[in-house]
Design a protein around this motif. Sequence first.
Motif, short mmCIF file in Angstrom:
data_model
loop_
_atom_site.label_atom_id
_atom_site.label_comp_id
_atom_site.label_asym_id
_atom_site.label_seq_id
_atom_site.Cartn_x
_atom_site.Cartn_y
_atom_site.Cartn_z
N HIS A 1 0.63 -1.17 0.10
CA HIS A 1 0.16 0.02 -0.08
C HIS A 1 0.77 1.29 0.15
N ILE A 2 2.31 0.99 -0.09
CA ILE A 2 2.99 2.33 0.02
C ILE A 2 4.22 2.25 -0.87
N GLY A 3 4.26 3.18 -1.83
CA GLY A 3 5.14 3.08 -3.14
C GLY A 3 6.44 3.54 -2.51
N ALA A 4 6.74 4.28 -1.25
CA ALA A 4 8.07 4.56 -1.11
C ALA A 4 9.33 3.69 -0.92
N ARG B 1 8.98 16.56 0.11
CA ARG B 1 9.12 15.83 -1.37
C ARG B 1 8.03 14.55 -1.16
N LEU B 2 7.35 14.52 -2.17
CA LEU B 2 6.02 13.29 -2.14
C LEU B 2 7.09 11.90 -2.27
N VAL B 3 6.75 11.17 -1.44
CA VAL B 3 7.54 9.67 -1.08
C VAL B 3 6.69 8.68 -1.84
N THR B 4 5.01 8.69 -1.68
CA THR B 4 4.31 7.85 -2.12
C THR B 4 2.77 8.32 -2.39
N ASP B 5 2.29 7.88 -3.41
CA ASP B 5 0.84 8.19 -3.84
C ASP B 5 0.04 7.17 -4.25
N VAL B 6 0.29 6.06 -3.71
CA VAL B 6 -0.36 4.76 -4.09
C VAL B 6 -2.00 5.12 -3.73
N ARG B 7 -2.83 4.70 -4.53
CA ARG B 7 -4.22 4.99 -4.31
C ARG B 7 -4.73 6.39 -3.68
#
Length: 244
Positions: A5-8, A38-44
């Motif tokens: 659930h997390i793309g980082a 900084r953006l580290v994840t945007d999953v869903r």
Amino acid sequence: MGTPHIGAAPGDFAPLVLMPGDPRRARRIAETFLADARLVTDVRGVLGYTGTHRGEPMSVLASGMGIPSVSIYATELFRHYGVRRIVRVGTAGAIPHTVSLRDVVIASAAHTDSSVSGLLVNGVSLSLTPSYRLLRAAADAAGETTADVAAERGGGVVHIGPVFTSDHFYLDRPAVFDALEGRGTLAVEMEAAGLYAVAGSEGGEALAVLTASDHVRTGEALTAEARETCFDRAVRIAAAALLG
Ligand code: ADE
């Protein structure tokens, strides 16, 4: 790379994490409270950012709504990203008349109608409580900010006590609120018990710092704009607790 659930990438999150429910609020916290975010994840569409706060690395990740959602994100942060502390910053419905809209409620315990308190240790209903260290640091920070914020905005009290984490937003059962109020419960929300349960299982530290956005007795509610302004105060307390 990442978790379900997390793309980082590993190392993308700081050990200290602020956790609002709403992804847009995560972006706003990153813009307002973090330097060099900084953006580290945007999953869903669940946004996570890492930057610094007062020179210390700090992240923000949205939790979504309810115990299942917050449990997923908190577990993955503690288990896979080396996160040590998570402070939820969210809204809650005030229960007693002594809690007013805009007040901050720091959750020293979370009662719940969710199965989570009974699921983890067979035959035991677990007490779901925050990290004492975070609780004490938040209480200290609230003490420091109360006077200036009261002068600036004409009030808003910080309360510390139990909250009710419910699986039911549209809970039409005044008798439940009566019984909980009789036992000192200050507000209702939907995530703290799940976060405290996960922190207990994963060896992490957690706390919930809530803003009263509506009142379950009177039905009054803050406007969307007022919610954002009031919310900043809870974030200041939460960020100070994370550093404390
Ligand atoms: N979050 C904010 N207000 C709430 C309420 N009245 N019930 C549950 N969760 C909430």
